[in-house]
Design a protein around this motif. Structure first.
Motif, PDB file in Angstrom:
ATOM      1  N   SER A 133      37.720  42.558  26.165  1.00  0.00           N
ATOM      2  CA  SER A 133      37.641  43.873  26.808  1.00  0.00           C
ATOM      3  C   SER A 133      37.449  44.964  25.760  1.00  0.00           C
ATOM      4  CB  SER A 133      38.889  44.140  27.622  1.00  0.00           C
ATOM      5  OG  SER A 133      39.973  44.438  26.780  1.00  0.00           O
ATOM      6  N   GLN A 144      40.575  47.558  29.679  1.00  0.00           N
ATOM      7  CA  GLN A 144      41.437  46.382  29.621  1.00  0.00           C
ATOM      8  C   GLN A 144      41.960  46.059  31.020  1.00  0.00           C
ATOM      9  OE1 GLN A 144      44.836  45.780  26.631  1.00  0.00           O
ATOM     10  NE2 GLN A 144      45.862  46.490  28.453  1.00  0.00           N
ATOM     11  N   GLY A 145      42.338  47.106  31.770  1.00  0.00           N
ATOM     12  CA  GLY A 145      42.831  46.896  33.127  1.00  0.00           C
ATOM     13  C   GLY A 145      41.762  46.285  34.024  1.00  0.00           C
ATOM     14  N   LEU A 146      40.522  46.778  33.892  1.00  0.00           N
ATOM     15  CA  LEU A 146      39.432  46.238  34.697  1.00  0.00           C
ATOM     16  C   LEU A 146      39.218  44.761  34.399  1.00  0.00           C
ATOM     17  CD1 LEU A 146      36.779  49.102  34.565  1.00  0.00           C
ATOM     18  CD2 LEU A 146      38.142  48.365  36.503  1.00  0.00           C
ATOM     19  N   PRO A 152      39.723  37.975  34.227  1.00  0.00           N
ATOM     20  CA  PRO A 152      40.924  37.646  33.442  1.00  0.00           C
ATOM     21  C   PRO A 152      40.654  36.651  32.317  1.00  0.00           C
ATOM     22  CG  PRO A 152      41.074  36.814  35.693  1.00  0.00           C
ATOM     23  CD  PRO A 152      39.859  37.654  35.635  1.00  0.00           C
ATOM     24  N   VAL A 211      39.549  38.473  28.992  1.00  0.00           N
ATOM     25  CA  VAL A 211      40.275  39.712  28.709  1.00  0.00           C
ATOM     26  C   VAL A 211      40.316  40.041  27.222  1.00  0.00           C
ATOM     27  CG1 VAL A 211      42.585  38.747  28.549  1.00  0.00           C
ATOM     28  CG2 VAL A 211      42.262  41.040  29.460  1.00  0.00           C
ATOM     29  N   GLN A 238      41.439  42.661  33.191  1.00  0.00           N
ATOM     30  CA  GLN A 238      42.574  41.878  33.693  1.00  0.00           C
ATOM     31  C   GLN A 238      42.400  41.610  35.177  1.00  0.00           C
ATOM     32  OE1 GLN A 238      45.773  44.325  32.432  1.00  0.00           O
ATOM     33  NE2 GLN A 238      46.114  43.197  30.547  1.00  0.00           N
ATOM     34  N   ARG A 239      41.803  42.574  35.854  1.00  0.00           N
ATOM     35  CA  ARG A 239      41.666  42.475  37.298  1.00  0.00           C
ATOM     36  C   ARG A 239      40.503  41.560  37.682  1.00  0.00           C
ATOM     37  NH1 ARG A 239      42.610  46.928  41.290  1.00  0.00           N
ATOM     38  NH2 ARG A 239      42.470  45.793  43.250  1.00  0.00           N
ATOM     39  N   TYR A 240      39.331  41.785  37.051  1.00  0.00           N
ATOM     40  CA  TYR A 240      38.130  41.110  37.529  1.00  0.00           C
ATOM     41  C   TYR A 240      37.663  39.979  36.627  1.00  0.00           C
ATOM     42  CZ  TYR A 240      38.038  45.088  40.632  1.00  0.00           C
ATOM     43  OH  TYR A 240      38.380  46.020  41.559  1.00  0.00           O
TER      44      TYR A 240
END
Lengths: 378, 535
Positions: free
Chosen positions: B302, B288-290, B296, B299, B292-294
């Motif tokens: 994810s 999920q973090g990845l 968005p 998301v 959000q970062r790359y």
């Protein structure tokens, strides 16, 4: 201390190699000497250092250390009890924390009653639940002797009933371990409930008086410490007597080859049940000594993690020997007390690492390593 | 189907707006009556005004609720941006010194809100109308009869119509005409709304010695309708219990499936199984973090990417552990138990060091939130349904893998007779590693699914380990069918008992029942029949 290291595993080849020792003296002379030294340290040196040496002196033993040492002695008793079933009968219990906690709760009930009798206040949990009377099963716990009896009898009875059904159905090995874990887990859930009447989450605490003497003073800490030391020494002698007796020999035989023992005409049920119950009673006594020393007994003592930690004390010290579990319990708990303060992050790594390393490289623990070294070097 | 309704509605809207504007638009007098005076007169004026639904009224109510209305010398002024507008003339004005803002007490505010909701009944958007009618169904007592009748005249959507008719009946229940009340009571037997049930009950009330409903035939009909409603509600409650039981069972199954491989097929006691579940959950969090970062924009998807990722992470760590530790302990089950407990402690602490000891947040994607309205008191949440379907898929995939593939054949061969399998050329060491990776990978999948219904924390796995072992042991070691039956059975029994005795006692009862069950059938429910030598 002269017991041969032997296997716990019936199916492995070690079992065949395990030899029975020819009957020797109950303890070798140096064994008696060590025991005497231990008792002198506990009963004379420690009280003198704690009570007679003045506060400022370097030799003074503070109350913190006395209480900590007393607590560790209680753990050593549990480890010894665990070793009797695991090391000598091959039964790995993951529920010994339950018996320990039950003993603690029985003593906690007495201490709560004594507090109520002295101050007139009901325990906090009863005020919280708005109860004005103690539940029926608290009946009689105001008498110390009865509470002590409960501390021994309740774990013993529970172990007897549970063990009877388990051993009768010939549940063993991993199955047995897992249902003991389920048992302590269920008990923990039960004791967490406020309605169970043992203080719920917080457990029993607020201990003020024990046998008429105030709790929390230096004198009381020393007295409990001495009692724990003497109890440990007594248990050690009992265990030594038990494993050397015919009963103990049969037990070891059951551990190594249960089927063969059965074909010889023995019923393993009563042997296993006997040592299992005795072990639970020992845990109960340890718990009863533990509760007043730490000042609280709560359901987290019954968590599966606590019980499995007991197994690791025994494994690290060396199971199948009587001195091993005591060494293991003292070492692990002393380093736990130190590390959880100094490096709280590192403690779980160390404990986890110990679990792995000991099972992989030192199945007979520290005592086993020591014996190997002695065999090699003379 | 919807077209005539839409046309009609547009026509009505236009009519309201333009043609009959003078007759129906909110007059300054009406506005003043709603905005000023004592509470009762304001409510009466509001009721009056709502009879003629009109977009201007909606705007006015909206402004009133936002505290953007004031009275200045008998003139109602509304705020627009920074200016004050005279409602009667539509001209911007400068408020005088004795202009007073309109204050709404809570009662008035509530009435204003329900009036605004009622106006939504005439909105061109189906969703807005449905929402309005649902809201009104929750509190039929404060609904205006005329409004509902008016809405019924133009409503064409079958679902909304049905709801409106029920609502109408609920309103009619308090009509002065006994025949109308009787008809209403009869119609309400088809309603599933708890609010309607309360309404019917209140009509039966005779606590002050006098029946609220004076007509005995109507009373009898109300009782009959109540019985019908109660029966249906009881059924949907039973369905709901069954559903939550299956849902809990599917979670147990998902968590235990991995253990069924490592313990059931390989005989390895993996006390760290819960921690592999935790690893899967954290892998989902990382994914999920990845995103959000790359990515968005994507998301919400994810979670889909996290499914293979969590399998690979947990399975990879599992294979590493098997290679380095478990391998040396085959045939020593008690030692394996202790070593894997050690592994679990290390994993917990490692995750704690990496991600911190507190819970981390894994979001529910919008396509999994909400639920299916089966009945008024039975909503099946989508996330639970997705997990049940996911469990079924994983089970199917694993069953096929074990039964149909070469790897599955090797795993079964090694399980049955390691030495013989080795003799015919199966690389047992490699099979062990892959099978352990499979078991831990499935635990990772369970962790991925569990992020949607529970907390994600370093300790989350410890709660599952006892349950998982119970499932595997109850089902019989090495038996997938047994595992499935045990998980679903435990789930349903646990949920049923929870309703009777509360969560904790239910759990204790189940644990004790399992302990007793193992006494009777130490090999589990679906034990293999055979003469295998005891170990």
């Amino acid at each position: 201390m002269a017991v041969a290291p032997s296997s716990s595993n019936a199916s492995s080849a070690h079992g065949a190699r395990a030899q029975l020792q020819p009957p020797t003296a109950f303890l070798p002379p140096w064994g008696w000497a060590t025991l005497l030294l231990f008792l002198l340290l506990i009963c004379v040196a420690a009280p003198v250092l704690a009570l007679a040496v003045p506060h400022g002196s370097n030799l003074h033993l503070s109350q913190y250390w006395v209480a900590l040492a007393g607590k560790i002695l209680c753990y050593a008793m549990v480890a010894l009890a665990m070793d009797m079933v695991w090391g000598y009968a091959g039964i790995l219990s993951l529920g010994h924390g339950l018996f320990f906690a039950l003993g603690g709760y029985a003593m906690g009930m007495y201490l709560n009653r004594a507090m109520t009798a002295a101050s007139g206040n009901l325990p906090d949990f009863m005020q919280f639940m708005q109860w004005t009377h103690f539940p029926w099963y608290w009946q009689g716990t105001e008498h110390f002797a009865y509470a002590l009896f409960l501390a021994l009898a309740v774990p013993g009875l529970l172990a007897f009933v549970f063990g009877f059904f388990a051993f009768r159905s010939r549940i063993k090995g991993v199955y047995f371990s897992i249902i003991t874990q389920a048992l302590t887990y269920a008990a923990m859930l039960l004791f967490f409930r406020n309605e169970t009447g043992f203080g719920g989450n917080n457990g029993l605490t607020d201990f003020k008086v024990l046998l008429g003497f105030p709790v929390g003073t230096m004198a009381m800490s020393v007295a409990l410490f001495v009692a724990s030391g003497v109890a440990l020494a007594g248990m050690f002698l009992f265990a030594r007597w038990l494993v050397r007796s015919k009963f103990g020999r049969v037990l070891t035989a059951i551990r190594d080859a249960e089927s063969r023992v059965m074909f010889c005409g023995y019923d393993p049920l009563w042997f296993k049940l006997g040592v299992w119950t005795a072990s639970a009673v020992m845990c109960g006594l340890a718990g009863a000594l533990y509760a007043p020393q730490v000042g609280i007994i709560n359901p987290s003592e019954m968590s599966p993690a606590n019980s499995i930690e007991i197994a690791i004390w025994t494994a690290i010290g060396g199971r199948g020997t009587l001195i091993g579990p005591i060494v293991g319990a003292v070492l692990v708990n002393a380093s736990k007390s130190w590390l959880t303060v100094a490096m709280p992050e590192a403690w779980l790594y160390l404990l986890g690492g110990l679990f792995i390393v000991v099972t992989l490289f030192a199945p007979y623990g520290i005592v086993g390593l020591w014996r190997q070294w002695r065999l090699r070097h003379g | 189907m919807r077209r005539p309704g839409l046309v009609l509605r547009t026509l009505l809207g236009l009519t309201l707006l333009a043609v009959v504007h003078a007759a129906y638009a909110l007059t300054p007098q009406e506005a003043l009556a709603i905005a000023g005076g004592d509470t009762d007169s304001r409510i009466a004026a509001l009721r009056q005004a709502v009879q003629h639904p009109d977009p201007q009224l909606a705007t006015f109510l909206h402004k009133l609720l936002n505290d953007e209305v004031q009275i200045d010398g008998g003139m109602v002024q509304v705020q627009q941006g920074n200016d004050w507008i005279n409602l009667a003339t539509g001209q911007a004005v400068t408020p005088s010194a004795n202009a007073e803002g309109v204050v709404n007490n809570n009662y008035v505010r509530k009435q204003l809100e329900s009036a605004r909701a009622a106006l939504d009944l005439f909105s061109p958007s189906r969703a807005a109308r449905l929402k309005a009618v649902r809201q009104m169904q929750d509190d039929p007592a404060s609904v205006d009869r005329g409004l509902v009748e008016q809405a019924l005249k133009i409503e064409r959507d079958p679902e909304i119509r049905k709801r409106l008719q029920l609502l109408h009946a609920a309103v009619l229940l308090t009509s002065p005409d006994a025949a109308e009340r009787l008809a209403a009571a009869k119609e309400l037997a088809a309603s599933n709304y708890p609010a309607v049930r309360t309404l019917l009950l209140s009509r039966l009330d005779h606590s002050d010695g006098q029946h609220t409903e004076i007509d005995p035939t109507v009373r009898a009909q109300i009782e009959k309708s109540l019985a019908a409603i109660d029966e249906r509600l009881a059924w949907s409650e039973r369905l709901g219990t069954l559903f939550s039981g299956i849902s809990l069972g599917s979670i147990l199954l998902l968590a235990a499936l991995g253990l069924a491989v490592t313990y059931g097929l390989m005989g390895v006691i993996n006390m760290a199984q819960g921690e592999f579940i935790m690893l899967g959950a954290y892998a989902t969090y990382v994914m999920q973090g990845l995103f959000q970062r790359y990515l968005p924009a994507e998301v919400h998807y994810s979670l889909l990417a996290a499914v293979p990722f969590s399998f690979l992470v947990a399975g990879g760590v599992g294979m590493l552990v098997e290679r380095t530790i478990i391998r040396r302990l085959y045939g020593r089950p008690l030692e394996t138990l202790l070593a894997t407990w050690g592994i679990s402690l290390v994993l917990i602490q490692a995750v704690r060091s990496l991600f911190g000891p507190q819970n981390v947040q894994v979001d529910n994607p919008p396509w999994m939130s909400g639920g299916l309205h089966v009945m008024a008191n039975l909503i099946l949440p989508y996330n639970r349904m997705v997990i049940i379907a996911f469990t079924a898929l994983v089970l199917l995939a694993m069953g096929l893998l074990i039964a149909r593939t070469r790897l599955g054949l090797f795993v079964r061969a090694v399980t049955q007779n390691r030495a013989m399998a080795s003799c015919v050329g199966v690389r047992t060491a490699r099979v062990d590693m892959l099978a352990f990776g499979l078991g831990t990978g499935i635990a990772g999948l369970a962790g991925c699914a569990l992020t949607q219904i529970g907390n994600v924390s370093p300790e989350m796995g410890t709660g599952y380990i006892v349950d998982c072992f119970m499932v595997v042991v109850l089902g019989g070691v090495g038996q997938l069918t047994g595992t499935v039956a045990a998980a679903l059975g435990l789930g349903v029994v646990n949920t049923l008992l929870e309703g009777v005795a509360g969560a904790v006692l239910a759990k204790i009862a189940v644990l004790i029942a399992i302990i007793l069950f193992i006494q009777k059938r130490p090999q589990g429910m679906f034990a293999l029949k055979g003469r295998s030598v005891e170990t």
